[in-house]
Design an enzyme around this catalytic site. Structure first.
Site, short mmCIF file in Angstrom:
data_model
loop_
_atom_site.label_atom_id
_atom_site.label_comp_id
_atom_site.label_asym_id
_atom_site.label_seq_id
_atom_site.Cartn_x
_atom_site.Cartn_y
_atom_site.Cartn_z
N GLU A 97 -0.66 -2.42 5.09
CA GLU A 97 0.27 -2.38 6.24
C GLU A 97 0.12 -1.10 7.03
O GLU A 97 0.27 -1.07 8.25
CB GLU A 97 1.72 -2.55 5.77
CG GLU A 97 2.72 -2.78 6.90
CD GLU A 97 3.08 -1.54 7.68
OE1 GLU A 97 3.26 -1.64 8.91
OE2 GLU A 97 3.18 -0.45 7.09
N ASP B 14 0.80 -1.24 0.00
CA ASP B 14 0.00 0.00 0.00
C ASP B 14 0.83 1.28 0.00
O ASP B 14 1.93 1.35 0.51
CB ASP B 14 -0.99 0.03 1.17
CG ASP B 14 -0.37 -0.31 2.52
OD1 ASP B 14 0.65 -1.02 2.56
OD2 ASP B 14 -0.91 0.15 3.54
ZN LIG Z 1 4.90 3.40 6.42
ZN LIG Z 2 6.22 0.80 5.44
#
Ligand SMILES: [Zn+2]
Ligand SMILES: [Zn+2]
Length: 422
Positions: free
Chosen positions: A157, A91
């Site tokens: 994440e 991401d």
């Molecule tokens: Zn980050």
């Molecule tokens: Zn990262």
């Protein structure tokens, strides 16, 4: 069994051509992914690119749609051996890119209902492209691989949008560490503003556990001129904000690891002559030790409660765990060190200090032994203090770091079976 000191050196030299051939491809993928970043849980294009690539390699299995957009590829080597996992997060972030590179992002997305710019400001573009490269090298060299590799491409994440689940927790809930090909060890890399091509490690705890903190203080609203007629939650909140800093400095055994409590937001009241009913405080907590983490939470609740009681106010404390401690399994790290030195060069594998940032990679490590290394991606000619950090609009990875990451991932996959003694 081979010793840990010289794993598979003979086989390694035959990979030189494979690394030379993959490097330009990894650079091209990385530029493309960088130019087309996607926010957490919206990694549709990235996931499609990854899945198409893994299928083109003829992997034994390619699963998509895990934890929304996650992709997991499974490669079975020609020789029997253990199952290991390699992880990359996919991401981007709501950041307006200012690097000025020719492949800079102009993408926009929606984050919690707002139209925002999108940028790979944390280097996850490099993680995805390096793992795609490692998958290709390993798939083309199955004959050298003893055991099975799971390539885990993880969404979100940075944390899913409000009201959604996602990230490592959801990947694990959806079974990436279970089943007949459950991995017994895992490796992850993270782009970091140290000298390009260096690998940084720390045995044991490395990155912090992070918890979100919310404190709501409830008083009794009254006129600002006569505080004795009410209960002032701003006064109480101010005492709390000050007193909780005494927890790490006066109460915790910081020889077990440091701790940080930050209150980043205090909101209450609308005008100067009204004492409001309520104050909301938001913060974050960072720790490096499970015992310290639990004790800090307990003391925080007690301190807040006691101060509220003493003032006739009420308070609630909500602590929401983001991630446990990320680190390196000491024994596995020691055994894999020759591999990492091979991958980056003897002098480019360096020990780091504790990092108060956090990673949801730690959830994999709660289940299986794992290693997490920082890969230097910054121009060594720029002084350390001037280098843009992760999440900066100027964060940019040097392309010569990418092949070091590929070598590290491939090396781990090829050598693990030997150092594990299987
Ligand atoms: Zn980050
Ligand atoms: Zn990262």
């Amino acid at each position: 069994m081979m010793s840990a000191a010289a794993p598979a050196q003979d086989l390694r030299s035959t990979l030189d051509e494979a690394f030379a051939a993959i490097e330009p491809k990894v650079i091209e993928w990385r530029r493309d992914i960088h130019q087309n970043p996607e926010l957490s849980n919206r990694e549709f294009r990235t996931a499609a690119k990854v899945a198409e690539h893994l299928r083109s390699l003829g992997l034994d299995k390619v699963e998509t749609g895990i934890a929304h957009t996650g992709v997991v590829g499974t490669l079975v080597g020609d020789k029997p051996g253990p199952v290991i996992a390699l992880r990359a997060d996919m991401d981007g972030l709501p950041v307006l890119e200012r690097t000025g590179v020719p492949f800079a992002s102009q993408a926009r997305g929606e984050f919690n209902g707002q139209d925002v710019p999108v940028m790979h400001a944390c280097g996850h573009d490099t993680h995805v492209s390096m793992l795609m490269g490692a998958a290709e090298v390993l798939a083309n060299n199955r004959g050298m691989l003893a055991g099975t590799v799971k390539f885990i491409f993880q969404p979100a994440e940075e944390g899913p949008p409000a009201g959604e689940n996602g990230g490592a927790v959801m990947m694990i809930q959806e079974g990436v560490l279970d089943g007949p090909d459950a991995p017994e060890a895992i490796l992850g890399l993270h782009a970091w503003p140290i000298d390009s091509g260096t690998l940084m490690y720390r045995s044991g705890s490395f990155m912090a556990a992070a918890d979100g903190l919310q404190i709501n203080v409830r008083g009794r609203q009254t006129h600002g001129s006569s505080p004795w007629l009410g209960v002032d939650p701003i006064y109480v909140a101010a005492q709390i904000a000050t007193a909780i800093q005494g927890i790490p400095s006066r109460h915790l055994d910081i020889t077990k690891g440091p701790a940080v409590i930050t209150i980043g937001s205090i909101h209450g009241g609308i005008r100067g002559n009204i004492i409001p009913e309520e104050v909301e405080m938001l913060g974050t907590i960072r720790t490096f030790d499970t015992g310290i983490r639990e004790e800090l939470h307990a003391r925080l609740r007690k301190t807040v409660q006691s101060i509220a009681d003493a003032n006739g106010a009420t308070a609630t404390v909500t602590i929401e765990g983001y991630a446990p401690v990320t680190g390196n399994h000491p024994e596995l790290l020691r055994k894999m060190m020759p591999t990492f030195k091979w991958a980056a060069g003897d002098r480019n594998v360096i020990e780091g200090r504790l990092i108060t940032g956090a990673e949801d990679y730690s959830f994999y490590q709660e289940r299986i032994p794992g290693l997490f290394l920082l890969l230097g991606v910054s121009d060594p000619n720029i002084p350390l203090s001037d280098r843009p950090s992760n999440h900066s609009p100027l964060f940019n990875a040097q392309e010569d770091a990418l092949i070091v990451g590929v070598r590290t991932l491939v090396g781990f996959a090829l050598d693990y079976s030997q150092v594990s003694g299987r």
